[in-house]
Scaffold this active site. Sequence first.
Site, short mmCIF file in Angstrom:
data_model
loop_
_atom_site.label_atom_id
_atom_site.label_comp_id
_atom_site.label_asym_id
_atom_site.label_seq_id
_atom_site.Cartn_x
_atom_site.Cartn_y
_atom_site.Cartn_z
N HIS A 248 0.82 -1.23 0.00
CA HIS A 248 0.00 0.00 0.00
C HIS A 248 0.85 1.28 0.00
CE1 HIS A 248 -3.46 -2.47 0.38
NE2 HIS A 248 -3.18 -2.87 1.61
N ASP A 299 -5.07 -8.15 -3.89
CA ASP A 299 -5.41 -7.91 -2.49
C ASP A 299 -6.75 -8.51 -2.09
OD1 ASP A 299 -5.41 -6.91 0.07
OD2 ASP A 299 -5.19 -4.81 -0.46
ZN LIG Z 1 -3.74 -6.89 2.23
#
Ligand SMILES: [Zn+2]
Length: 421
Positions: A248, A299
């Site tokens: 991220h 993800d």
């Molecule tokens: Zn994750």
Amino acid sequence: MNDVNFAGTVVQPSGDVDVRGDAPLLRTPGFVNAHSHAFQRALRGRVEVRSAQHADDNFWSWREAMYQDANRFTPAHMEAVATWCYRDMVEAGYTAVAEFHYVHHDGDEQHAGAFAHALVRAAQRVGIRMVLLPTAYARAGAHQPLLPTQRRFGFSSSSRFIEHVRALRMQLGAQCLVGMAVHSVRACPRAWIEDVAAAAQDDDCVLHVHACEQRQELVACANEHAGLTPVGLLHACGALTEKTTLVHATHINEHDIALMAHARSIVCLTPSTERNLGDGLAPIHAMHQASVRLCIGSDSHAVIDPLEELRSLEGHERLRTEKRNVLCAPGQRLTQSLMPMGTSHGCASLGVVADASDHVTFDMPIEGALHGAAAGVDAWMMGGTRVQRVVIGGREVVREGRCVTVDDAALRAQLQEVFRG
Ligand SMILES: [Zn+2]
């Protein structure tokens, strides 16, 4: 980076993409999915409803729905949902995946391993390469024990967790590479981060960690660790190396970027999930400019499509900066800058060398014939075309767009079991 060949003629460099012969096909290396929680595939279509219990729906309310599945699933459910997820991945052109795995057991750490083996079986059923990343998870937050809904994620000590990872690695042998992960600086105290980082270094394996996904994490980290950012804390713990992937890196500052660049750490962006969860926009251009290697992951699997992730890296930066062709150097084509993020940087994140026997064949868009191969490749990157064929390790896993390794009827029956009642 290879030249683009079109009808046997080198047209111009345009990323690691090969346009073959007169047939309108385009062949690429396999795409690498550097961040997956396979069980979250089950949430798609079930979480796009505004929760009646929350004034605002956000990441934290989504997490409650995710925890329900994490606590309900059996290893058989995990295998079924992961098979579904990995089947979608190969049909989209992914040939390798890093599975960031934290649903370790049924609430008793003595039973850890059954879910990990279920994930490995799912990857083998589909034929996708997988690097398993057992994930350290110790607490709900600073000085807070695990919530009842987090019990399945936890180990009683960092040494018990590390023993578990090493035992799994022995059991799995050549079936699957096993790295390590720290869930986040929220879920692990400093001593755990130091221990896991040291173990990963001793074992010479990759280390992944969620970092700076939510602003709340930054505030809590600064309060707990004398003003440090999550990236600063990871650096202080010896957890920022060239084998580290930060997942991220949404809410980061210039100093964080300098630390990551100096350590040669990799950043995995998951734009379709970050968008779905309302995480925020990462300073992608600044990281790219600082030569931080960027890679992609699906993800939570709100979307499974490497091209969608890649074009979103550029698209999100265009929206954030109000500019165009942000990630290209002057004179460079977009595909040239995005392809390494989908392929070679992903391999580095997984700690593997790209295998030339992994490749994907797509339809070439008509622009290839109208404007030349390089424009055709960029049209493919921005608009996408159908995957025709995927080969992993020399084995055909997708033919005419369909995964041929999984029995669809059997999988459908298994999924009906997962969602029964
Ligand atoms: Zn994750």
